[in-house]
Design an enzyme around this catalytic site. Structure first.
Site, PDB file in Angstrom:
ATOM      1  N   ASN A 152       0.785  -1.244   0.000  1.00 48.00           N
ATOM      2  CA  ASN A 152       0.000   0.000   0.000  1.00 48.00           C
ATOM      3  C   ASN A 152       0.816   1.293   0.000  1.00 48.00           C
ATOM      4  O   ASN A 152       0.346   2.309  -0.494  1.00 48.00           O
ATOM      5  CB  ASN A 152      -1.052  -0.017   1.119  1.00 48.00           C
ATOM      6  CG  ASN A 152      -0.451  -0.053   2.494  1.00 48.00           C
ATOM      7  OD1 ASN A 152       0.670  -0.537   2.679  1.00 48.00           O
ATOM      8  ND2 ASN A 152      -1.171   0.432   3.469  1.00 48.00           N
ATOM      9  N   SER A 229      -0.088  -7.745   6.940  1.00 46.56           N
ATOM     10  CA  SER A 229      -1.304  -8.157   7.630  1.00 46.56           C
ATOM     11  C   SER A 229      -0.980  -8.905   8.926  1.00 46.56           C
ATOM     12  O   SER A 229       0.063  -9.562   9.036  1.00 46.56           O
ATOM     13  CB  SER A 229      -2.132  -9.052   6.708  1.00 46.56           C
ATOM     14  OG  SER A 229      -1.365 -10.186   6.373  1.00 46.56           O
ATOM     15  N   GLU A 248       4.615  -4.253  11.973  1.00 44.88           N
ATOM     16  CA  GLU A 248       3.672  -3.147  11.775  1.00 44.88           C
ATOM     17  C   GLU A 248       2.468  -3.745  11.068  1.00 44.88           C
ATOM     18  O   GLU A 248       2.547  -4.055   9.875  1.00 44.88           O
ATOM     19  CB  GLU A 248       4.321  -2.040  10.929  1.00 44.88           C
ATOM     20  CG  GLU A 248       5.507  -1.360  11.582  1.00 44.88           C
ATOM     21  CD  GLU A 248       5.115  -0.425  12.726  1.00 44.88           C
ATOM     22  OE1 GLU A 248       3.925  -0.102  12.860  1.00 44.88           O
ATOM     23  OE2 GLU A 248       6.006  -0.033  13.480  1.00 44.88           O
ATOM     24  N   LEU A 249       1.367  -3.903  11.796  1.00 39.26           N
ATOM     25  CA  LEU A 249       0.242  -4.682  11.255  1.00 39.26           C
ATOM     26  C   LEU A 249      -1.001  -3.814  11.043  1.00 39.26           C
ATOM     27  O   LEU A 249      -0.905  -2.599  10.985  1.00 39.26           O
ATOM     28  CB  LEU A 249      -0.032  -5.865  12.187  1.00 39.26           C
ATOM     29  CG  LEU A 249       1.212  -6.712  12.544  1.00 39.26           C
ATOM     30  CD1 LEU A 249       0.866  -7.799  13.536  1.00 39.26           C
ATOM     31  CD2 LEU A 249       1.863  -7.298  11.300  1.00 39.26           C
ATOM     32  N   CYS A 282      -3.181   1.501   6.606  1.00 38.58           N
ATOM     33  CA  CYS A 282      -3.298   0.747   7.859  1.00 38.58           C
ATOM     34  C   CYS A 282      -4.022   1.538   8.940  1.00 38.58           C
ATOM     35  O   CYS A 282      -4.608   0.953   9.846  1.00 38.58           O
ATOM     36  CB  CYS A 282      -1.918   0.316   8.344  1.00 38.58           C
ATOM     37  SG  CYS A 282      -0.747   1.656   8.329  1.00 38.58           S
ATOM     38  N   GLU A 376     -10.478  -5.753   9.895  1.00 32.42           N
ATOM     39  CA  GLU A 376      -9.896  -4.663   9.102  1.00 32.42           C
ATOM     40  C   GLU A 376     -10.486  -4.713   7.694  1.00 32.42           C
ATOM     41  O   GLU A 376     -10.298  -5.700   6.978  1.00 32.42           O
ATOM     42  CB  GLU A 376      -8.371  -4.834   9.042  1.00 32.42           C
ATOM     43  CG  GLU A 376      -7.708  -3.749   8.225  1.00 32.42           C
ATOM     44  CD  GLU A 376      -6.183  -3.891   8.130  1.00 32.42           C
ATOM     45  OE1 GLU A 376      -5.681  -5.029   8.039  1.00 32.42           O
ATOM     46  OE2 GLU A 376      -5.503  -2.860   8.133  1.00 32.42           O
TER      47      GLU A 376
HETATM   48  P1  NAP Z   1       0.390  -9.075   3.397  1.00 29.45           P
HETATM   49  O1  NAP Z   1      -0.452  -9.889   2.503  1.00 29.45           O
HETATM   50  O2  NAP Z   1       0.541  -9.525   4.805  1.00 29.45           O
HETATM   51  O3  NAP Z   1       1.813  -8.962   2.690  1.00 29.45           O
HETATM   52  C1  NAP Z   1       2.845  -8.203   3.259  1.00 29.45           C
HETATM   53  C2  NAP Z   1       4.175  -8.782   2.805  1.00 29.45           C
HETATM   54  O4  NAP Z   1       4.329 -10.089   3.383  1.00 29.45           O
HETATM   55  C3  NAP Z   1       4.291  -8.962   1.301  1.00 29.45           C
HETATM   56  O5  NAP Z   1       5.611  -8.696   0.898  1.00 29.45           O
HETATM   57  C4  NAP Z   1       3.963 -10.432   1.125  1.00 29.45           C
HETATM   58  O6  NAP Z   1       4.500 -11.010  -0.047  1.00 29.45           O
HETATM   59  C5  NAP Z   1       4.625 -11.020   2.344  1.00 29.45           C
HETATM   60  N1  NAP Z   1       4.148 -12.351   2.711  1.00 29.45           N
HETATM   61  C6  NAP Z   1       2.958 -12.923   2.430  1.00 29.45           C
HETATM   62  N2  NAP Z   1       2.909 -14.169   2.948  1.00 29.45           N
HETATM   63  C7  NAP Z   1       4.101 -14.384   3.554  1.00 29.45           C
HETATM   64  C8  NAP Z   1       4.664 -15.465   4.283  1.00 29.45           C
HETATM   65  N3  NAP Z   1       3.987 -16.575   4.498  1.00 29.45           N
HETATM   66  N4  NAP Z   1       5.909 -15.335   4.758  1.00 29.45           N
HETATM   67  C9  NAP Z   1       6.605 -14.191   4.578  1.00 29.45           C
HETATM   68  N5  NAP Z   1       6.138 -13.131   3.888  1.00 29.45           N
HETATM   69  C10 NAP Z   1       4.889 -13.222   3.403  1.00 29.45           C
HETATM   70  O7  NAP Z   1      -0.119  -7.548   3.464  1.00 29.45           O
HETATM   71  P2  NAP Z   1      -0.540  -6.598   2.275  1.00 29.45           P
HETATM   72  O8  NAP Z   1      -1.845  -7.053   1.744  1.00 29.45           O
HETATM   73  O9  NAP Z   1       0.583  -6.383   1.326  1.00 29.45           O
HETATM   74  O10 NAP Z   1      -0.717  -5.224   3.080  1.00 29.45           O
HETATM   75  C11 NAP Z   1      -1.877  -4.921   3.769  1.00 29.45           C
HETATM   76  C12 NAP Z   1      -1.714  -5.103   5.256  1.00 29.45           C
HETATM   77  O11 NAP Z   1      -0.589  -4.370   5.717  1.00 29.45           O
HETATM   78  C13 NAP Z   1      -2.894  -4.537   6.016  1.00 29.45           C
HETATM   79  O12 NAP Z   1      -3.240  -5.418   7.063  1.00 29.45           O
HETATM   80  C14 NAP Z   1      -2.357  -3.228   6.568  1.00 29.45           C
HETATM   81  O13 NAP Z   1      -3.022  -2.737   7.701  1.00 29.45           O
HETATM   82  C15 NAP Z   1      -0.947  -3.591   6.850  1.00 29.45           C
HETATM   83  N6  NAP Z   1      -0.113  -2.389   6.936  1.00 29.45           N
HETATM   84  C16 NAP Z   1       0.352  -1.988   8.159  1.00 29.45           C
HETATM   85  C17 NAP Z   1       1.104  -0.825   8.258  1.00 29.45           C
HETATM   86  C18 NAP Z   1       1.652  -0.345   9.573  1.00 29.45           C
HETATM   87  O14 NAP Z   1       2.587   0.456   9.548  1.00 29.45           O
HETATM   88  N7  NAP Z   1       1.123  -0.791  10.700  1.00 29.45           N
HETATM   89  C19 NAP Z   1       1.379  -0.089   7.107  1.00 29.45           C
HETATM   90  C20 NAP Z   1       0.881  -0.536   5.896  1.00 29.45           C
HETATM   91  C21 NAP Z   1       0.146  -1.690   5.809  1.00 29.45           C
HETATM   92  P3  NAP Z   1       3.557 -11.305  -1.314  1.00 29.45           P
HETATM   93  O15 NAP Z   1       3.089  -9.971  -1.792  1.00 29.45           O
HETATM   94  O16 NAP Z   1       4.493 -11.974  -2.252  1.00 29.45           O
HETATM   95  O17 NAP Z   1       2.441 -12.166  -0.846  1.00 29.45           O
END
Ligand code: NAP
Length: 476
Positions: A152, A229, A248-249, A282, A376
């Protein structure tokens, strides 16, 4: 057509396998992206591990200079950077430009922090038996950092990992989200030009489930810094053992609006908080608790502002709202809106789908157990529920598995203090939306929203180890 390569050991390496990167807006092919294998991930880790001694020796002024150069180079290429983000993330161009401006600031902050890593004198004689010693504590780089980032904010959230890592002398293996690798490769190109030693930054793209596991379990990695996530983050923490870890979730951020608040003055901020980048933030504003006496006015004012948002192609200057990151997310969100309605919610705006765009949606009277309230959403859906008593409003905010940031609008100082003390979150913003962030402030969550803090200075502390040095005076 762009053919991207892996960045390992300071070289752009041909990958074994690739996959097509498609636009989330219209499915147009944007590039071929490496799909790193476990063996390629191993090479990236080896390169970073090899670079750790050189990074440790690099003086602070050189680390600061490199980071400053990166900020300058991004600035010089800011329009190209914004267009990359807009294309791969379907982020409206105006919003993408804001992200680029923030990334430039984040590297500037990192450059400044590199010159002032904290150290402290310890008064050893404060304890009986401690006399005759001069002691100090310094922060040393923890070692190779594995950085895993979400889609994002593909440039600024990468900056929140690379900035503090380089500032404190740690090499990095970066794995960006599969949907947004172009921003990460662009940043790697700027680091290369900025004079970063070879191997200090390695960028590998591919399935999180394949290379993510490798990064988190490999013994040569000392720090894991993850933004994404809760499901993925919590799973990684369970595998990381004693590695230092920052998570950071996600969140279902809330704001309380007290009676007496000037609704017209805050309506623009509420709409921005709920719908900026289609709600895929997020700290996106998801739950509004408004005093019963002003609830209808909040809905009316938000509806008026949000009703004029423009939908369209992310590269169109006029677009405010574009496609969600995937079709699955559109399906999920439409299903959640339907579920809320079946549990008694009213729809005041939106609730429709146009291609991969879900139109900005305002609901009211949403049941607490509806998914749009307790999970979320990560999409353009906000709801307005009423409250009568201040403590009830605070309890509603806290009735959540998450706790990243919360907002409170009130003119009453005592209510503001009460809320700031009682709200369970990493940040409480008085007279603001929860969606506010500048890049040097401490940022992170409690409960399922995270573990540890970012904001350059705070991330440096998560990526370094404290070492005590004590000199005993006289004969030994
Ligand atoms: P995501 O699906 O959890 O993916 C985040 C990263 O993790 C991606 O690089 C993804 O790679 C990787 N990943 C996925 N499965 C994995 C595994 N089993 N092992 C290791 N890495 C893995 O999250 P997203 O959809 O990109 O982002 C949205 C989430 O991020 C939301 O929940 C949002 O709230 C959170 N977020 C939090 C913050 C904060 O600062 N608190 C900021 C921004 C976003 P792939 O893309 O290859 O699957």
């Amino acid at each position: 057509m762009l053919q991207k390569k892996l960045f390992i050991g300071g070289e752009w390496q041909e990958p074994e396998k690739t996959q097509a990167l498609l636009s989330p807006y219209d499915g147009e092919k944007l590039a071929d992206i490496p799909l790193a294998t476990e063996e390629e991930a191993d090479r990236a880790i080896a390169a970073a591990y090899h670079a750790r001694k050189e990074m440790r020796r690099l003086p602070a002024h050189q680390r600061a200079e490199i980071l400053y150069n990166v900020s300058r180079l991004i600035e010089e290429n800011r329009e190209e950077a914004a267009r990359l983000i807009a294309m791969e993330a379907a982020k409206p161009l105006q919003t993408a430009r804001t992200e680029v401006a923030r990334s430039i600031m984040t590297y500037k902050f990192a450059s400044e922090e590199a010159r002032r890593l904290p150290s402290e004198m310890i008064n050893m004689d404060a304890a009986p038996g401690g006399e005759g010693r001069i002691a100090y504590a310094v922060r040393e780089p923890a070692g190779v950092a594995a950085a895993i980032t979400p889609f994002n904010f593909p440039m600024n959230l990468v900056a929140h990992k690379l900035g503090p890592a380089v500032a404190s002398g740690n090499p990095v293996v970066l794995k960006p989200a599969s949907q947004t690798p172009l921003s990460a490769f662009f940043v790697a190109e700027q680091f290369e030009k900025a004079g970063l030693p070879k191997g200090a930054l390695n960028v590998i793209t591919g399935k999180g489930s394949v290379i993510g596991d490798k990064l988190v379990t490999d013994d040569r990695i000392s720090v894991v810094t993850f933004t994404g996530s809760p499901e993925v983050g919590i799973g990684l923490k369970n595998k990381a053992g004693l590695k230092k870890m920052t998570l950071e979730l996600g969140s279902n951020s809330a704001v309380i609006i007290d009676k007496g608040t000037d609704i017209n003055a805050i309506a623009d901020r509420l709409v921005l908080g709920a719908f900026a980048y289609q709600g895929q933030v997020c700290i996106s504003l998801q739950r509004i608790y408004a005093h019963e006496s002003i609830k209808d006015e909040v809905i009316r004012a938000m509806k008026e502002k949000a009703g004029s948002l423009v939908y369209g192609h992310p590269l169109d200057e006029a677009t405010d709202v574009s496609a969600l990151i995937s079709e699955d997310d559109c399906d999920r969100i439409m299903e959640w809106i339907g579920e809320a309605e079946s549990k008694g919610a009213s729809i005041h705006l939106g609730g429709e789908r146009k291609g991969n765009i879900v139109t900005p949606t305002i609901l009211s009277d949403v049941s607490h157990d509806a998914s749009v309230s307790c999970r979320e959403v990560f999409g353009p859906v906000v709801h307005v529920n009423g409250f009568t008593d201040w403590q009830e409003a605070v309890d509603l905010v806290n009735d959540s598995d998450f706790g990243l940031q919360a907002g409170v609008f009130t003119n009453d100082m005592n209510k503001a203090f009460h809320a700031s003390e009682q709200i369970e979150a990493g940040g409480v913003l008085i007279n603001d939306i929860p969606t506010f962030r500048v890049d040097h402030m401490p940022y992170g969550g409690v409960k399922n929203s995270g573990y540890g803090r970012e904001g350059i200075k705070y991330a440096i502390s998560e990526m370094t180890e404290m070492k005590l040095v004590s000199f005993r005076k006289g004969e030994y």
